[in-house]
Scaffold this motif. Structure first.
Motif, PDB file in Angstrom:
ATOM      1  N   GLY B 129       0.797  -1.218   0.000  1.00 19.00           N
ATOM      2  CA  GLY B 129       0.000   0.000   0.000  1.00 19.00           C
ATOM      3  C   GLY B 129       0.831   1.270   0.000  1.00 19.00           C
ATOM      4  O   GLY B 129       1.867   1.358  -0.645  1.00 19.00           O
ATOM      5  N   SER B 130       0.368   2.254   0.758  1.00 16.48           N
ATOM      6  CA  SER B 130       1.026   3.558   0.758  1.00 16.48           C
ATOM      7  C   SER B 130       2.435   3.503   1.324  1.00 16.48           C
ATOM      8  O   SER B 130       3.229   4.397   1.089  1.00 16.48           O
ATOM      9  CB  SER B 130       0.209   4.549   1.568  1.00 16.48           C
ATOM     10  N   LEU B 131       2.731   2.450   2.068  1.00 16.63           N
ATOM     11  CA  LEU B 131       4.089   2.345   2.608  1.00 16.63           C
ATOM     12  C   LEU B 131       5.102   2.286   1.478  1.00 16.63           C
ATOM     13  O   LEU B 131       6.172   2.881   1.559  1.00 16.63           O
ATOM     14  CB  LEU B 131       4.214   1.099   3.482  1.00 16.63           C
ATOM     15  N   SER B 132       4.752   1.563   0.401  1.00 16.45           N
ATOM     16  CA  SER B 132       5.699   1.501  -0.722  1.00 16.45           C
ATOM     17  C   SER B 132       5.849   2.863  -1.370  1.00 16.45           C
ATOM     18  O   SER B 132       6.929   3.233  -1.821  1.00 16.45           O
ATOM     19  CB  SER B 132       5.270   0.508  -1.791  1.00 16.45           C
ATOM     20  N   LEU B 133       4.749   3.592  -1.405  1.00 20.94           N
ATOM     21  CA  LEU B 133       4.810   4.930  -2.004  1.00 20.94           C
ATOM     22  C   LEU B 133       5.792   5.811  -1.232  1.00 20.94           C
ATOM     23  O   LEU B 133       6.578   6.556  -1.809  1.00 20.94           O
ATOM     24  CB  LEU B 133       3.412   5.550  -1.983  1.00 20.94           C
ATOM     25  N   MET B 134       5.757   5.677   0.082  1.00 19.59           N
ATOM     26  CA  MET B 134       6.606   6.526   0.913  1.00 19.59           C
ATOM     27  C   MET B 134       8.091   6.174   0.766  1.00 19.59           C
ATOM     28  O   MET B 134       8.950   6.959   1.146  1.00 19.59           O
ATOM     29  CB  MET B 134       6.188   6.399   2.378  1.00 19.59           C
TER      30      MET B 134
END
Lengths: 347, 326
Positions: B129-134
Motif C-alpha cells: 500500500g502507501s508504505l511503498s509509495l513513501m
C-alpha cells in the motif's frame, strides 16, 4: 479512538465527536456492502468506479454542488480565510492549470500555497485535467521561491495521480516528480501538506514531502487507485471494493501506519456539507502545525522531515529461516566462498 | 551477458549475474541480506497470501528480496552498488527495497563512495500500500543528503523495464543517467495509459531509443562495454590514501581504456598551456614525476582563459602544488 491518540497533532475536542458521528454513519452504511464512510465523499471522484456505486448513493441525491466549493480548495480559501495572489507559469513553456500556486496570508502570516486543482464538472475537468510535468515544475519553481524568501509552504493534495499520456512521458513526468521529491528535503522552510480529497501515487507525493501530512477525515491516500490495484492483482477492475479495503487508504489507517500525522475533522456527511466550517478547521490545523514547526531551527526542521519518512516501512531483519531453506543457503554460501577462494589463488 | 547473439537484443538478467558482470571478480560484499518484508498492512488475497508469495519467490530465486545491495570494486575503486531483480515479484519497490537502498546510500554518504543503482522494476509494490509509495520519498531524502550536501556522484542504470515509482524517484535523479538499449522506460506504463485514456499506445514509444532524443537521459550504453563506461571519466583525488586515479574511456581499439594511478606526492605542478591565435588552444596539464605531463581537459573543450585559470587555481590549491604557465 486509540487510532487518534497516535497522531502527532491533535485538534481540539471536536475531533473525537466528529469521529464518533462518522462511526455511527459508517455502521449504518456497512450494511450495504461493507465499505466505509470514507468512500462516501469519494463517490463523485470518478463515476467509472462501478463497485462504489452503492455507497455513493447518498451523494447522488445532492450531486454536484456538494463538491463544488470544496474541490476548489484554493479559490475557496481565497474567499474565506486567505488574501491570495495566484502566481503562474513554469517559465518553460506552459502554465499548467491542474496545479495552482500562489502567495497568501492567514491571520497576517504569509505562506506559499500550492495545490492540485481538479475540476468541478466535466467541462472544468477537461480544462484543468491532471497535473503534467509542467505543473510540477511550476510547483518546484515556487518551492525555490518560498525557500529563498522564507515563506512557509502549505500544499493541498487532491489528485488521482499524475497525468498518464505519452506527451507527459516525453516531457519527463518521472523526472519532474523525482526532482520535486529530492528538492523538498532541502527546503529550509516548514512544509505542511493537507490531503483534501484523494492523493494518488507519485503525483500526490510530488508536493507532499512535508513535515506534517494532514488528512481530512474522509480523504484517502493510496499508491494506486483501487481499480488499478485490482486490475493489476486480480486482473479485473470489479474487485476494486476489495482492493480499497485491503490497501488501507483511509485517514485512520494511514495515521496508524504513521504516514499521516493528523486528521482534520469534517462535518457530519462530509466536508461538502459545510465547506465554511471545514475551511475553518483546515485553517486552524495549518496554524497549529505551523506554530509547532516554526519553533524548530533550520537543521532540526530538515532532520524532522527526513526522519518522518525514514521511519516508514515494515520489514524485519534476521528472520527465522526454515531449516530447509537454511541448508540451501548454507550450501550456496559454501560454494560461493569456494569459488572466491579459487579466484584469489589464481589471481 | 544474456544478449541475443544474432540481433544483440538485451534479455532480462538476474541481479546476481549482473553483479558478477559489472564488478571486479571476488570483490562483492553484500549488505542487509537478511531483511524481509513483514506484510505491514496485512494484505491477504484469498488465492495467495502476500507472505506465501514472497516465500515462493524466495525459494525460486534464492534471494530474500528483489534488490541486492553491497560494496564492490570497479577497476580497483570501491563503489556502492544496488541491483534490482525483475524476476522477483516484478522488481517491485516495497519497504525492504526502500530501506536497503536508503541504507546503502547512507553508507556511501558516510564513506564518500560513488553510487550505482541498476533499476529494473514495475513500480511500487501494491501489497504494501502507501508504505511503498513513501519509500520513494525516503530514498529521495537520502539522495538529497548524498548529492546536494555531500556532492557525491550517483549513476542510475535504467534497464528494461523501469517504470512507476522507481522512475519517479531514484531512477531519474542521477548525475548521469545511463539506459540500456531498447529498455522500456516510463512513469505510467503502457497498460496504465491505455486504460486511462482509452487510446492504444504504439509499440516502441516508451523505448530508450525513442526517449533519448527527448533528452531524458545522458547515454544509451549496450551491456558489453557497460562496465568500462561506468569506470570511465572518474578523476578521483583521494586525500586520505594519497592516491590519484584517472580513468578515460578512449576510442574503441587497443587503447580502449586508459587507467592511471599515482601518488599525490608525485604531482609536481599544475601546468597551463595557452596557444593563442585563430585556433586558440588552452590545455590544463598535471606534471607528474617520472610520467611527464598528463592532459586533464579534453582537446575539443575550449575554456576561456578565465575559466581555465579558475580551474587550475582550484586544483593547485587542493593539491598544494604550484601553477606553471607556458
Amino acid at each position: 479512538m486509540a487510532l487518534i491518540s497516535q497522531s502527532a497533532v491533535t485538534f481540539s475536542g471536536t475531533l473525537s465527536s466528529a469521529t464518533l458521528a462518522s462511526d455511527l454513519l459508517r455502521s449504518s452504511i456497512n450494511g450495504v456492502n461493507g465499505m466505509s464512510l470514507k468512500t462516501l465523499g469519494r463517490g463523485h471522484v470518478s463515476p467509472r468506479r462501478k463497485g462504489f456505486n452503492i455507497t455513493a448513493k447518498p451523494l447522488k441525491e445532492k450531486p454536484k454542488p456538494v463538491t463544488l466549493e470544496f474541490e476548489k480548495p484554493l479559490m475557496d480559501l481565497q474567499k474565506r480565510i486567505i488574501d491570495f495572489v495566484e502566481l503562474h507559469g513554469d517559465r518553460a513553456g506552459y502554465d499548467d492549470p491542474a496545479v495552482v500556486t500562489g502567495i497568501g496570508t492567514i491571520d497576517g502570516g504569509r505562506f506559499m500555497f500550492m495545490g492540485h486543482q481538479k475540476g468541478r464538472n466535466t467541462k472544468e475537468n477537461i480544462q484543468r485535467g491532471m497535473p503534467t510535468p509542467h505543473g510540477y515544475r511550476k510547483a518546484l519553481r515556487m518551492m525555490y521561491y518560498a525557500d529563498h524568501h522564507g515563506f512557509p509552504i502549505v500544499t493541498f493534495i487532491d489528485t488521482p495521480g499524475a497525468f498518464a499520456d505519452l506527451k507527459s512521458e516525453e516531457l519527463g513526468q518521472g523526472e519532474a516528480i523525482a526532482h520535486n521529491l529530492r528538492t523538498m528535503f532541502g527546503l529550509k522552510v516548514p512544509i505542511v501538506s493537507i490531503v483534501m480529497g484523494e492523493g494518488g501515487s507519485g503525483g500526490a507525493l510530488a508536493i507532499g514531502c512535508a513535515n506534517k501530512l494532514l488528512m481530512l477525515e474522509n480523504a484517502v491516500f493510496y499508491v494506486a487507485s483501487p481499480e488499478a490495484c485490482a486490475a493489476i492483482l486480480w486482473k479485473t477492475a470489479k474487485a476494486s471494493p476489495k482492493a480499497a479495503e485491503k490497501l488501507r487508504i483511509t485517514a485512520n489507517e494511514l495515521c496508524r501506519l504513521q504516514i499521516a500525522d493528523g486528521i482534520i475533522p469534517e462535518p457530519l456527511g462530509g466536508a461538502h456539507a459545510d465547506p465554511h466550517w471545514t475551511s475553518v478547521q483546515i485553517k486552524k490545523a495549518i496554524l497549529e502545525s505551523m506554530d509547532e514547526l516554526q519553533k524548530m531551527g533550520t537543521e532540526e526542521l530538515l532532520r524532522h522531515r527526513k526522519l518522518k519518512f525514514c521511519k516508514i516501512g515494515g520489514f524485519q531483519e534476521g528472520p527465522p529461516v526454515d531449516p530447509e531453506k537454511k541448508s540451501q543457503h548454507e550450501k550456496k554460501r559454501r560454494t560461493e566462498a569456494g569459488s572466491y577462494f579459487r579466484q584469489s589463488v589464481a589471481g | 551477458m544474456n544478449l541475443c547473439e544474432q540481433c544483440g537484443y538485451h534479455l532480462k538478467m538476474s541481479s546476481s549475474d549482473r553483479i558478477e558482470l559489472s564488478i571486479d571478480p571476488g570483490t562483492w560484499e553484500p549488505m542487509d541480506e537478511d531483511m524481509v518484508s513483514l506484510d505491514p498492512i496485512e494484505f491477504h488475497s484469498e488465492e495467495e497470501p502476500y507472505k506465501n508469495r514472497i516465500d515462493s519467490y524466495q525459494r525460486k530465486i534464492e534471494l530474500t528480496e528483489d534488490v541486492q545491495t553491497g560494496i564492490g570494486q570497479l577497476d580497483g575503486i570501491n563503489v556502492a552498488i544496488a541491483v534490482m531483480n525483475f524476476q522477483f515479484m516484478g522488481g517491485s519497490m516495497g519497504s525492504v527495497v526502500g530501506e536497503k537502498i536508503t541504507r546503502l546510500i547512507e553508507y556511501a554518504t558516510k564513506d564518500f563512495l560513488p553510487l550505482i543503482i541498476v533499476c529494473a522494476s514495475g513500480g511500487a509494490r501494491m501489497q504494501e500500500g502507501s508504505l511503498s509509495l513513501m519509500q520513494m520519498a525516503k530514498i529521495s531524502s537520502a539522495l538529497y543528503d548524498y548529492q546536494s550536501n555531500k556532492k557525491l556522484f550517483y549513476v542510475p542504470i535504467l534497464t528494461s523495464p523501469t517504470t512507476g515509482g522507481v522512475t519517479a524517484s531514484f531512477g531519474m535523479l542521477g548525475d548521469i543517467i545511463i539506459a540500456e538499449p531498447n529498455a522500456y522506460i516510463a512513469f505510467a506504463g503502457k497498460r496504465v495509459i491505455e486504460q486511462t485514456l482509452n487510446k492504444t499506445v504504439p509499440d516502441g514509444s516508451q523505448a530508450a531509443e525513442y526517449l533519448f532524443p527527448k533528452g531524458l537521459f545522458d547515454l544509451i550504453v549496450p551491456r558489453n562495454p557497460l562496465k568500462s563506461v561506468l569506470s570511465s571519466g572518474y578523476d578521483r583525488f583521494d586525500v586520505k590514501d594519497g592516491i590519484v586515479c584517472i580513468f578515460r574511456w578512449g576510442f574503441p581499439g587497443k587503447n580502449l581504456r586508459v587507467l592511471l594511478r599515482f601518488l599525490i606526492k608525485d604531482i609536481q605542478s599544475v601546468r597551463i598551456e595557452v596557444k593563442e591565435g585563430i585556433y586558440a588552444r588552452r590545455v590544463l596539464y598535471m606534471d607528474i614525476r617520472g610520467q611527464g605531463a598528463i592532459p586533464l581537459t579534453r582537446t575539443d573543450e575550449n575554456f576561456t582563459p578565465r575559466e581555465m585559470e579558475q580551474k587550475a587555481a582550484e586544483l593547485a590549491y587542493f593539491l598544494r602544488v604550484p601553477i606553471e604557465v607556458f
